[in-house]
Design a protein around this motif. Structure first.
Motif, PDB file in Angstrom:
ATOM      1  N   ALA A 221       6.129  35.156 -15.359  1.00 19.57           N
ATOM      2  CA  ALA A 221       5.504  35.053 -14.038  1.00 19.57           C
ATOM      3  C   ALA A 221       4.397  34.006 -13.997  1.00 19.57           C
ATOM      4  N   TYR A 222       4.082  33.407 -15.127  1.00 22.93           N
ATOM      5  CA  TYR A 222       2.962  32.461 -15.210  1.00 22.93           C
ATOM      6  C   TYR A 222       3.257  31.204 -14.395  1.00 22.93           C
ATOM      7  N   GLU A 223       2.254  30.751 -13.615  1.00 29.38           N
ATOM      8  CA  GLU A 223       2.446  29.573 -12.771  1.00 29.38           C
ATOM      9  C   GLU A 223       1.347  28.525 -12.951  1.00 29.38           C
ATOM     10  N   GLY A 224       0.474  28.704 -13.910  1.00 27.47           N
ATOM     11  CA  GLY A 224      -0.621  27.751 -14.092  1.00 27.47           C
ATOM     12  C   GLY A 224      -0.305  26.663 -15.102  1.00 27.47           C
ATOM     13  N   ARG A 225      -1.015  25.569 -15.042  1.00 29.90           N
ATOM     14  CA  ARG A 225      -0.996  24.468 -16.017  1.00 29.90           C
ATOM     15  C   ARG A 225       0.389  23.880 -16.283  1.00 29.90           C
ATOM     16  N   GLY A 226       1.275  23.917 -15.329  1.00 26.92           N
ATOM     17  CA  GLY A 226       2.550  23.228 -15.483  1.00 26.92           C
ATOM     18  C   GLY A 226       3.622  24.038 -16.172  1.00 26.92           C
ATOM     19  N   GLU A 227       4.860  23.610 -15.977  1.00 23.30           N
ATOM     20  CA  GLU A 227       6.022  24.300 -16.530  1.00 23.30           C
ATOM     21  C   GLU A 227       6.051  24.233 -18.051  1.00 23.30           C
ATOM     22  N   GLY A 228       5.497  23.150 -18.645  1.00 28.36           N
ATOM     23  CA  GLY A 228       5.564  22.973 -20.093  1.00 28.36           C
ATOM     24  C   GLY A 228       4.910  24.088 -20.868  1.00 28.36           C
ATOM     25  N   VAL A 229       3.733  24.540 -20.418  1.00 26.00           N
ATOM     26  CA  VAL A 229       3.024  25.606 -21.128  1.00 26.00           C
ATOM     27  C   VAL A 229       3.824  26.909 -21.063  1.00 26.00           C
ATOM     28  N   LYS A 230       4.391  27.188 -19.922  1.00 30.50           N
ATOM     29  CA  LYS A 230       5.199  28.403 -19.752  1.00 30.50           C
ATOM     30  C   LYS A 230       6.398  28.376 -20.697  1.00 30.50           C
ATOM     31  N   VAL A 231       7.114  27.258 -20.736  1.00 27.32           N
ATOM     32  CA  VAL A 231       8.285  27.146 -21.620  1.00 27.32           C
ATOM     33  C   VAL A 231       7.859  27.236 -23.084  1.00 27.32           C
ATOM     34  N   ALA A 232       6.719  26.636 -23.402  1.00 22.50           N
ATOM     35  CA  ALA A 232       6.223  26.687 -24.786  1.00 22.50           C
ATOM     36  C   ALA A 232       5.998  28.132 -25.211  1.00 22.50           C
ATOM     37  N   LEU A 233       5.389  28.942 -24.343  1.00 23.82           N
ATOM     38  CA  LEU A 233       5.149  30.348 -24.670  1.00 23.82           C
ATOM     39  C   LEU A 233       6.459  31.131 -24.752  1.00 23.82           C
ATOM     40  N   GLN A 234       7.412  30.812 -23.876  1.00 25.53           N
ATOM     41  CA  GLN A 234       8.720  31.479 -23.934  1.00 25.53           C
ATOM     42  C   GLN A 234       9.422  31.165 -25.252  1.00 25.53           C
ATOM     43  N   LEU A 235       9.309  29.902 -25.702  1.00 29.57           N
ATOM     44  CA  LEU A 235       9.930  29.521 -26.977  1.00 29.57           C
ATOM     45  C   LEU A 235       9.168  30.102 -28.164  1.00 29.57           C
ATOM     46  N   MET A 236       7.850  30.245 -28.043  1.00 23.39           N
ATOM     47  CA  MET A 236       7.092  30.893 -29.117  1.00 23.39           C
ATOM     48  C   MET A 236       7.604  32.311 -29.338  1.00 23.39           C
ATOM     49  N   ALA A 237       7.916  33.003 -28.232  1.00 26.74           N
ATOM     50  CA  ALA A 237       8.427  34.375 -28.343  1.00 26.74           C
ATOM     51  C   ALA A 237       9.814  34.402 -28.971  1.00 26.74           C
ATOM     52  N   LEU A 238      10.661  33.439 -28.607  1.00 26.45           N
ATOM     53  CA  LEU A 238      12.041  33.428 -29.096  1.00 26.45           C
ATOM     54  C   LEU A 238      12.146  32.919 -30.539  1.00 26.45           C
ATOM     55  N   LEU A 239      11.335  31.895 -30.883  1.00 26.82           N
ATOM     56  CA  LEU A 239      11.511  31.201 -32.167  1.00 26.82           C
ATOM     57  C   LEU A 239      10.397  31.488 -33.170  1.00 26.82           C
ATOM     58  N   TYR A 240       9.263  31.980 -32.703  1.00 23.18           N
ATOM     59  CA  TYR A 240       8.070  32.301 -33.498  1.00 23.18           C
ATOM     60  C   TYR A 240       7.759  31.281 -34.614  1.00 23.18           C
ATOM     61  N   PRO A 241       7.668  29.978 -34.265  1.00 22.85           N
ATOM     62  CA  PRO A 241       7.218  28.991 -35.247  1.00 22.85           C
ATOM     63  C   PRO A 241       5.695  29.008 -35.320  1.00 22.85           C
ATOM     64  N   ARG A 242       5.111  28.189 -36.154  1.00 23.56           N
ATOM     65  CA  ARG A 242       3.666  27.993 -36.103  1.00 23.56           C
ATOM     66  C   ARG A 242       3.352  27.220 -34.830  1.00 23.56           C
ATOM     67  N   PRO A 243       2.294  27.581 -34.107  1.00 21.98           N
ATOM     68  CA  PRO A 243       2.019  26.948 -32.808  1.00 21.98           C
ATOM     69  C   PRO A 243       1.974  25.428 -32.864  1.00 21.98           C
ATOM     70  N   GLY A 244       1.362  24.883 -33.901  1.00 21.67           N
ATOM     71  CA  GLY A 244       1.274  23.428 -34.006  1.00 21.67           C
ATOM     72  C   GLY A 244       2.629  22.769 -34.179  1.00 21.67           C
ATOM     73  N   GLU A 245       3.544  23.464 -34.839  1.00 18.15           N
ATOM     74  CA  GLU A 245       4.892  22.921 -35.021  1.00 18.15           C
ATOM     75  C   GLU A 245       5.609  22.779 -33.693  1.00 18.15           C
ATOM     76  N   LEU A 246       5.376  23.728 -32.790  1.00 18.60           N
ATOM     77  CA  LEU A 246       6.023  23.657 -31.480  1.00 18.60           C
ATOM     78  C   LEU A 246       5.305  22.663 -30.566  1.00 18.60           C
ATOM     79  N   ARG A 247       3.978  22.732 -30.534  1.00 24.02           N
ATOM     80  CA  ARG A 247       3.214  21.830 -29.665  1.00 24.02           C
ATOM     81  C   ARG A 247       3.538  20.361 -29.927  1.00 24.02           C
ATOM     82  N   GLN A 248       3.668  20.019 -31.193  1.00 23.47           N
ATOM     83  CA  GLN A 248       3.866  18.631 -31.583  1.00 23.47           C
ATOM     84  C   GLN A 248       5.347  18.265 -31.755  1.00 23.47           C
TER      85      GLN A 248
END
Length: 408
Positions: A221-248
């Motif tokens: 339901a998140y709508e702030g700071r652009g679609e990229g942040v939302k997708v990043a969090l969705q992928l963190m839940a699905l793939l559980y990498p280290r945050p820096g690995e996904l961000r970069q």
């Protein structure tokens, strides 16, 4: 008979090298090409050795005798003078003697070795606390109390974990200085226990399935700071990498056709490529995002410029805005969530879970084997976990309602 400057100047080369003794092992070697080289013969450990002092006239007769006397002093102390000469040469080749100069040398060496950008960034960050007090000081003159002064400043601010890391990186500089002949000991060892111990704080994470469902729904339901942040969090839940690995992450790392993501060794914490299977839900998210950021380098570019990746605070800020405090759940916590819930099922081997988390196996042969041996299980586990996230997202009440409708 001892040599004189006049005698040396009058020495003429011959067809073969000739030695002209000055006394107590020192002699001048005159080569057929006319070069005149100072040498000293000595015995150490039962073996005959030779020292080279340089060429005449750059090294005068007086200077050569001084070098000979210094070598004799070393022998009297049972020290091999040739070792001292090698150390002094290493010092000249190595460069400056200040803490800052040696630290920069060490950092350059680590960069040449291909250390991760994040690792180098961290080392520079921790070194800056030491450079303020120690930077200009000759490294061989720095003692433990001076280092303690720098660490106490962090201790007073309750930055105990930082103080520990600063001490560790200072120790690295000293060990490099010892290896290059510019220091004799590492004083950081004497500082163990000198400042308050840091109590390790685990990364906050939700490990209850129902509460995790609340988090997943909040992210959707998140709508702030652009679609990229939302997708990043969705992928963190699905793939559980280290945050820096996904961000970069860069688009070139993803093979969406074969559903794989290869995190390169340069960015992976364990300094080796880490290949992750992508469930269909992750592929769908990436395919959708590719329409927006696929023409650039980064999967998650910064809001300010496409030449940099997303800020390390972007996902944290989003979670805070959803009402999940830093004591409840942080981006790194997705790893703990997945590990806990996957292990609780008993459906997958702990080794496969650890391999998916890219945790280091200290046995390198076993680690190499496991990366291949558990691949098929990890593929099944990725699909199961993504489906489980969908199930958890629906919530127990919705699932029960669906089940009742199916039975009716």
């Amino acid at each position: 008979m001892s040599l004189t400057d006049t005698a040396i100047r009058n020495l003429k080369p011959s067809e073969k090298p000739r030695k002209h003794a000055d006394g107590e092992g020192l002699y001048l070697l005159v080569n057929p090409n006319g070069s005149k080289l100072w040498r000293m013969k000595f015995r150490f450990g039962g073996k005959e050795k030779t020292l080279a002092f340089g060429a005449y006239p750059a090294v005068t007769l007086k200077h050569a005798r001084t070098l000979r006397d210094e070598a004799k002093t070393s022998l009297a102390r049972a020290v091999d003078p040739s070792v001292i000469v090698k150390v002094e040469k290493a010092q000249r080749v190595a460069g400056g003697n200040s803490f800052k100069e040696i630290a920069e040398e060490l950092l350059a060496k680590k960069e040449d070795e291909g250390k991760a950008v994040a690792t180098m960034k961290n080392k520079r960050f921790y070194l800056k606390f030491a450079l303020a007090d120690l930077g200009s000081r000759p490294v061989d003159e720095i003692r433990a109390p001076e280092i303690l002064v720098a660490l106490r400043k962090l201790e007073k601010r309750e930055k105990l974990a930082t103080a520990g890391r600063v001490r560790a990186v200072i120790g690295e500089v000293f060990r490099y200085a010892i290896a290059t002949g510019r220091a004799e000991s590492d004083p950081t060892g004497a500082l163990r226990g000198a400042i308050k111990a840091n109590k390790p704080r685990h990364q906050s994470a939700i490990t209850d399935a129902n509460r995790f469902g609340d988090l997943l729904r909040a992210i959707d339901a998140y709508e702030g700071r652009g679609e990229g942040v939302k997708v990043a969090l969705q992928l963190m839940a699905l793939l559980y990498p280290r945050p820096g690995e996904l961000r970069q992450a860069e688009w070139k790392e993803f093979d969406l056709y074969n559903a794989t993501w290869t995190i390169p060794a340069s960015r992976a914490k364990m300094r080796r490529d880490h290949k992750k299977p992508l469930p269909r839900q992750a592929v769908a998210l990436l395919m959708g995002l590719k329409q927006w950021t696929g023409t650039g380098r980064f999967v998650f570019p910064s809001e300010r410029t496409v030449t940099r990746s997303m800020s390390d605070m972007a996902m944290n800020t989003a979670l805070r805005s959803m009402g999940f405090s830093k004591d409840t759940h942080v981006p790194h916590g997705f790893r703990t969530t997945a590990s806990t819930l996957l292990n609780q099922t008993g459906n997958f081997s702990p080794d496969a879970i650890e391999a998916e988390l890219a945790h280091l196996d200290r046995n390198t042969v076993r680690a190499a084997y496991n990366r291949g041996a558990y691949w098929e299980e990890r593929v099944r586990m990725a699909a199961w976990w993504a489906n489980e996230c969908d199930r958890i997202r629906l919530g127990a009440e919705v699932i029960q309602l669906k089940e009742k409708r199916a039975l009716s």
